[in-house]
Design an enzyme around this catalytic site. Structure first.
Site, PDB file in Angstrom:
ATOM      1  N   ARG A 184      72.792  39.064  69.918  1.00 13.51           N
ATOM      2  CA  ARG A 184      73.560  38.761  68.703  1.00 13.51           C
ATOM      3  C   ARG A 184      72.639  38.589  67.493  1.00 13.51           C
ATOM      4  O   ARG A 184      72.978  38.970  66.371  1.00 13.51           O
ATOM      5  CB  ARG A 184      74.374  37.488  68.929  1.00 13.51           C
ATOM      6  CG  ARG A 184      75.345  37.140  67.804  1.00 13.51           C
ATOM      7  CD  ARG A 184      76.341  36.106  68.269  1.00 13.51           C
ATOM      8  NE  ARG A 184      77.299  35.787  67.232  1.00 13.51           N
ATOM      9  CZ  ARG A 184      77.334  34.637  66.562  1.00 13.51           C
ATOM     10  NH1 ARG A 184      76.444  33.685  66.834  1.00 13.51           N
ATOM     11  NH2 ARG A 184      78.239  34.421  65.638  1.00 13.51           N
ATOM     12  N   ASN A 229      76.634  32.466  60.582  1.00 15.48           N
ATOM     13  CA  ASN A 229      75.368  32.174  61.259  1.00 15.48           C
ATOM     14  C   ASN A 229      75.131  30.688  61.485  1.00 15.48           C
ATOM     15  O   ASN A 229      74.537  30.290  62.490  1.00 15.48           O
ATOM     16  CB  ASN A 229      74.199  32.732  60.440  1.00 15.48           C
ATOM     17  CG  ASN A 229      74.200  34.252  60.371  1.00 15.48           C
ATOM     18  OD1 ASN A 229      74.711  34.916  61.269  1.00 15.48           O
ATOM     19  ND2 ASN A 229      73.625  34.806  59.318  1.00 15.48           N
TER      20      ASN A 229
END
Length: 323
Positions: free
Chosen positions: A64, A96
């Site tokens: 990811r 994030n």
């Protein structure tokens, strides 16, 4: 006149050589470090195996991390930079913050590589190789990573906010976001299959499991509700596997889950919701070989998104700060 012609010819040749060298410098190659740091790939591979053996979930996190890097300014390690007077860290972007992980693993790998080949191997290349090695560590496919990226000296929180897909996105939005990066629908579904491993926090799937909607299996929703209450935010950080059946193995069960309406995130289930990607999900759910092959191809394609190369950027000594 002859002298003038000679000078012109020399200038043309010099320009040709300059352009040829520039093109070579900007070319990614799997052999990029063969002479300058021949032990780079084996050093990275060993470190990633160790990290994943310590925490199986780290494999998903490293894959990811590469994805979230490439979708913002290209594959340039901009996601690793901390806040600074001239840098707005992507780490703090909505998609994030308290979500993307693995920074410490990359820093550890970078330290090991620096000890054998100082100022040679970029953080961007380490992130790309780490994603491949993480896949292999949990039984996923391998691919030949193209190398030669350099590290950016900038980051963009605003681009991270706008370029990264969200767990609430509909199919049209996802197709558009991936299309903007040169990735087609098949690439998008294959890359989404990375959710065959890893976990998600309650806040990302709370609304879905409490919606009583027709696109979620009632028993699956009931199971997930046990650790994800709809009453308050106390359970926000509680985790659930993205693939309830085989959460630690890279396989094609994720796509079977979608057909059974057991996609944990809205952005997962939307891939099988009567839209244009249904046929791809169905195809992947029936073959143990098609999805891994397409995933590897899509990861390789994603790694080509706007890399910083040649004389651009730098080779950071520490991945979280510019030199």
């Amino acid at each position: 006149m002859a002298s003038t012609n000679c000078i012109c010819i020399c200038l043309i040749l010099a320009m040709f050589l300059f352009l040829s060298n520039t093109e070579c410098e900007a070319h990614l190659s799997s052999a990029f470090y063969d002479n300058t740091c021949p032990k780079a790939l084996s050093t990275i591979r060993t470190a990633i195996r160790t990290a994943v053996s310590r925490e199986r979930r780290m494999a998903a996190s490293l894959i990811r991390l590469h994805f979230h890097d490439c979708f913002v300014q290209g594959c340039d390690a901009s996601i690793l930079l901390d806040d600074a007077p001239s840098i707005s860290s992507e780490k703090k972007a909505v998609n994030n913050d308290n979500s993307v992980r693995g920074y410490n693993v990359i820093e550890d790998v970078k330290s090991q590589v620096e000890s054998i080949c100082p100022a040679t191997v970029s953080c961007a290349d380490i992130v790309a190789v780490a994603a491949r090695d993480a896949s292999v560590a949990v039984g996923g496919p391998t691919w030949t990573v193209k190398l030669g990226r350099r590290d950016s000296t900038t980051a963009s929180r605003s681009l991270a906010e706008s370029n990264l897909p969200r767990f609430t996105d509909n199919l049209e939005s996802l197709i558009s976001l991936f299309g903007n990066k040169g990735l087609n629908e098949r690439d998008m579904v294959a890359l989404s299959g990375a959710h065959t491993i890893g976990q998600a926090s309650c806040r990302t799937f709370r609304d879905r499991i409490h919606s009583n909607a027709s696109d979620i299996d009632a028993g699956f929703a009931s199971t997930r509700k046990r650790r994800c209450s709809d009453l308050d935010g106390d359970s926000d950080g509680n985790l659930a596997p993205l693939d309830l059946v085989t959460p630690n193995s890279f396989d094609y069960n994720y796509f079977k889950n979608l057909i059974q309406k057991k996609g944990l995130l809205q952005s997962d289930q939307i891939l099988f919701s009567g839209g244009s990607t249904d046929s791809i999900v169905t195809e992947y759910s029936k073959s143990s070989s098609t999805f891994p092959a397409d995933f590897a191809a899509a990861m390789l394609k994603m790694g080509d998104i706007d890399p910083t190369t040649g004389s651009e950027g730098q080779i950071r000594k520490f991945c979280n700060v510019v030199n």
